[in-house]
Design an enzyme around this catalytic site. Structure first.
Site, mmCIF file in Angstrom:
data_model
loop_
_atom_site.group_PDB
_atom_site.id
_atom_site.type_symbol
_atom_site.label_atom_id
_atom_site.label_comp_id
_atom_site.label_asym_id
_atom_site.label_seq_id
_atom_site.Cartn_x
_atom_site.Cartn_y
_atom_site.Cartn_z
ATOM 1 C CG HIS A 195 9.112 -2.599 3.703
ATOM 2 N ND1 HIS A 195 10.357 -2.572 4.259
ATOM 3 C CD2 HIS A 195 8.783 -1.311 3.432
ATOM 4 C CE1 HIS A 195 10.778 -1.319 4.311
ATOM 5 N NE2 HIS A 195 9.853 -0.537 3.827
ATOM 6 N NE ARG A 302 6.522 2.473 1.829
ATOM 7 C CZ ARG A 302 5.573 2.759 2.717
ATOM 8 N NH1 ARG A 302 4.312 2.778 2.363
ATOM 9 N NH2 ARG A 302 5.899 3.001 3.973
ATOM 10 N NE ARG A 338 10.367 5.619 -0.591
ATOM 11 C CZ ARG A 338 10.146 4.851 0.474
ATOM 12 N NH1 ARG A 338 10.224 5.364 1.689
ATOM 13 N NH2 ARG A 338 9.828 3.586 0.332
ATOM 14 C CD GLU A 440 13.608 6.745 5.411
ATOM 15 O OE1 GLU A 440 12.636 6.079 5.781
ATOM 16 O OE2 GLU A 440 14.002 6.767 4.230
ATOM 17 C CG ASN A 463 7.151 2.998 8.935
ATOM 18 O OD1 ASN A 463 6.411 3.335 9.843
ATOM 19 N ND2 ASN A 463 6.754 2.890 7.683
ATOM 20 C CG ASP A 464 13.440 2.825 7.599
ATOM 21 O OD1 ASP A 464 13.740 1.697 8.025
ATOM 22 O OD2 ASP A 464 13.072 3.026 6.433
ATOM 23 N NE ARG A 474 10.278 -0.872 8.430
ATOM 24 C CZ ARG A 474 10.150 0.045 7.477
ATOM 25 N NH1 ARG A 474 11.126 0.907 7.254
ATOM 26 N NH2 ARG A 474 9.067 0.127 6.764
ATOM 27 C CB CYS A 511 5.178 9.400 4.394
ATOM 28 S SG CYS A 511 6.963 9.237 4.301
HETATM 29 C C1 PEP Z 1 9.404 5.005 6.789
HETATM 30 O O1 PEP Z 1 10.516 4.499 6.988
HETATM 31 O O2 PEP Z 1 8.677 5.457 7.697
HETATM 32 C C2 PEP Z 1 8.864 5.074 5.411
HETATM 33 C C3 PEP Z 1 7.744 5.721 5.155
HETATM 34 O O3 PEP Z 1 9.540 4.384 4.455
HETATM 35 P P1 PEP Z 1 9.410 2.796 4.279
HETATM 36 O O4 PEP Z 1 8.354 2.306 5.218
HETATM 37 O O5 PEP Z 1 9.087 2.550 2.857
HETATM 38 O O6 PEP Z 1 10.782 2.331 4.667
HETATM 39 MG MG MG Z 2 11.783 4.114 5.284
#
Ligand code: PEP
Ligand code: MG
Length: 580
Positions: A195, A302, A338, A440, A463-464, A474, A511
């Site tokens: 993040h 977010r 979200r 995710e 991402n997750d 990550r 996303c």
């Molecule tokens: C993701 O996990 O791809 C996502 C968009 O959520 P975040 O990056 O806020 O965990």
């Molecule tokens: Mg996520």
């Protein structure tokens, strides 16, 4: 002396500026020079903070009357540490002699003491260095307070081109810098889709993470060049290199401004298919960029970032104000809000409180929708706040990290409860508001039918999804080389989710970071994706790729790629696909 360090390229662009060193994570403090007439005030601030921590220890001890004796002994030890003149007196002298802020004074003194402890032969005494750190950490937090956050204090530095150099920056730390005029961030740890990296990208500033020893090797005020696209940091560059980078920086800015001219162009493929290019945002302040880069709407707000830098959960009214402001700023464009994705690396200070328990595996723990469902009042307050804001525009609700059907059912029941309470109060909201879920977790991707049947839309959080599919943290730079969006397993999941949603007639967007990388645009278009959500600044480059693509030609190639089971072959085929 000039030298170069290599790390993870997490946010592109070139920055040239002066190093601004930040101490470690929770003990993150800046060095500020205090005006002579403010010095006694600063000493008083230090004394008051120390007094509050002592009172806090006292209260804790009383409330622990029936707890094990060693717990109370622990508190006594911390109290003794803070009562020692080395920590209660010496920092006062440092403030007076060096005219510096209280945080800096106590952390300097702590570092000196910790070093002494660490040199001791006795293992028990060596261990005490942790206690010194922890005790000081409490004072530093108290000093930072809520209204006197580091960001407010840093405003004094605004205007200079500073490159923040830190061992680590948590998302909450990053939020403190969000409104500052910093040129770049570099850190020793952190992964490409952490993040921290995401925030750097959302601020549109170059950043390099995972540099290992940058914090140790760099001195305050040294000249730094950050090449965000290549993950390179040059310390004290010679004049020739500096000149070369200044030229490259100007060229990059020129290219960017050319791309920006695509702002008003429609994102339509060569075969006339309209693609939605949406923005990822963190708060009302980002709306300006959404409009500037010509996004079709917001695909991911977010919300946790709105409140991450403060120590407590926001109430319903405060949330409502933030959501309403953002929704109104969108001027009729759709916006997906979200619900809080807290836990793991995104924590409010209050969350760390219950028992001070450090979770063993926070990414797999009480995070996201799990945390929300464990505290229905918090969830209800947020749902009510979003519903109340829905009368000001086209709002949709998105819930992160679903893995089980019952989580959706419970969420829908809470949404119904929030709606009926608002009806009872005669408060207006959008009765037909849509609710979607993030895909995710691999389990949710594989069993996607469960979610398609219950929800109005889906959004893939790559991402997750990649983190959980490949078992790669990550945020951990040590395994960053294993974080691979083109792993065959990842592509199989993406293809399955997008294909299933298409068959079910349920809209699906993406996303995660993959959606904003133009190198993946054609692959995703070919797999059937029609909605992409990314940082506003990424939109022009992705739009350009969309406009150069013919879906009927790339579809068969993309589907073939998703069936391959060798990463190297996949990468090679994607290169060909992008060259079509
Ligand atoms: C993701 O996990 O791809 C996502 C968009 O959520 P975040 O990056 O806020 O965990
Ligand atoms: Mg996520």
């Amino acid at each position: 002396m000039s030298f170069t360090l290599h790390g993870l390229p997490v946010s592109g662009g070139i920055a040239i500026g002066q190093a601004h060193l930040i101490s470690q994570a929770t003990l993150e403090v800046s060095h500020l020079v205090i005006a002579p007439r403010q010095v006694e005030k600063e000493v008083a601030r230090f004394d008051a903070a120390l007094e509050r921590v002592r009172a806090e220890f006292e209260a804790m001890k009383n409330s622990l009357e029936k707890s094990p004796a060693d717990m109370r002994a622990f508190i006594d030890l911390h109290r003794m540490i803070l009562d020692d003149p080395e920590l209660s007196e010496v920092p006062r002298q440092i403030i007076r002699e060096r005219r510096c802020n209280a945080e800096w004074a106590i952390v300097q003194q702590m570092e000196m003491l910790v070093e002494q402890f660490e040199r001791m032969d006795d293992a028990y005494l060596r261990e005490r260095s942790y206690d010194v750190r922890q005790a000081v950490e409490r004072v530093v937090r108290e000093l930072a307070g809520r209204s006197d956050h580091v960001a407010n204090r840093l405003k004094k530095l605004k205007g200079e081109r500073l490159v923040v150099v830190a061992h680590d920056l948590s998302p909450a730390d990053m939020m403190a810098f969000k409104n500052q005029d910093f040129a770049s961030f570099v850190t020793d740890v952190g992964g490409a889709t952490s993040h921290t990296a995401i925030l750097a990208r959302s601020m549109g500033i170059p950043a390099v993470l995972g540099l290992h020893h940058a914090r140790q090797l760099i001195r305050d005020g040294e000249t730094l060049i950050v090449d965000g696209a290549r993950g390179v940091l040059i310390v004290n560059p010679d004049p020739r290199i500096l000149e070369e980078y200044e030229l490259r920086k100007t060229q990059l800015e020129l290219e960017d401004s050319k791309l920006k001219r695509l702002k008003t162009a429609r994102a339509t493929t060569l075969d006339k298919i309209k693609i939605d290019l949406l923005a990822n945002i963190e708060g009302p302040a980002d709306v300006e960029a959404v409009i500037e880069y010509g996004a079709d709407g917001v695909g991911l707000f977010r919300t946790e970032f709105l409140f991450l830098e403060r120590g407590e959960m926001p109430g319903e009214d405060e949330q409502f104000e933030s959501y309403r402001k953002t929704v109104k700023g969108m001027d009729g464009r759709p916006i997906v809000i979200r619900t809080f994705d807290l836990g793991n690396d995104k924590t409010l200070h209050v969350e760390e409180a219950p028992g001070g328990r450090k979770r063993v595996n926070p990414a797999l723990g009480l995070r996201s929708v799990r945390l929300l469902l464990s505290d229905p009042n918090v969830f209800l307050a947020q749902l009510r706040a979003i519903l109340r804001a829905s009368r000001y525009g086209k709002v949709k609700i998105l819930v992160p990290m679903f893995s089980h059907a019952f989580q959706v059912d419970q969420t829908l029941a809470l949404l119904e409860q929030a709606k009926s309470s608002l009806r009872g109060e005669k408060t207006a909201f959008d009765e037909s508001i849509e609710i979607g879920g993030m895909i995710e977790v691999p389990a949710a991707a594989l069993a996607v039918g469960t979610f398609l049947r219950r929800l109005d839309f889906l959004s893939i959080g790559t991402n997750d999804l990649i983190q959980y599919t490949l078992a790669i943290d990550r945020a951990d730079e040590q395994v960053a080389n294993l974080y691979d969006p083109l792993h065959p397993a990842v592509l199989m999941l993406l293809s399955h989710v997008i294909g299933s949603a298409e068959k079910a007639g349920v809209p699906v967007s993406m996303c995660g970071e993959m959606a904003g990388d133009p190198d993946f645009t054609r692959l995703l278009l070919g797999l059937g994706l029609r909605q992409f959500s990314m940082f506003p600044a990424r939109i022009p480059a992705v739009k350009q790729r969309v406009k150069q693509s013919d879906i009927s030609a790339i579809e068969p190639v993309a589907r073939r790629i998703a069936r391959l089971d060798e990463s190297a072959k996949i990468a090679e085929q994607i290169e060909r696909l992008n060259a079509l």
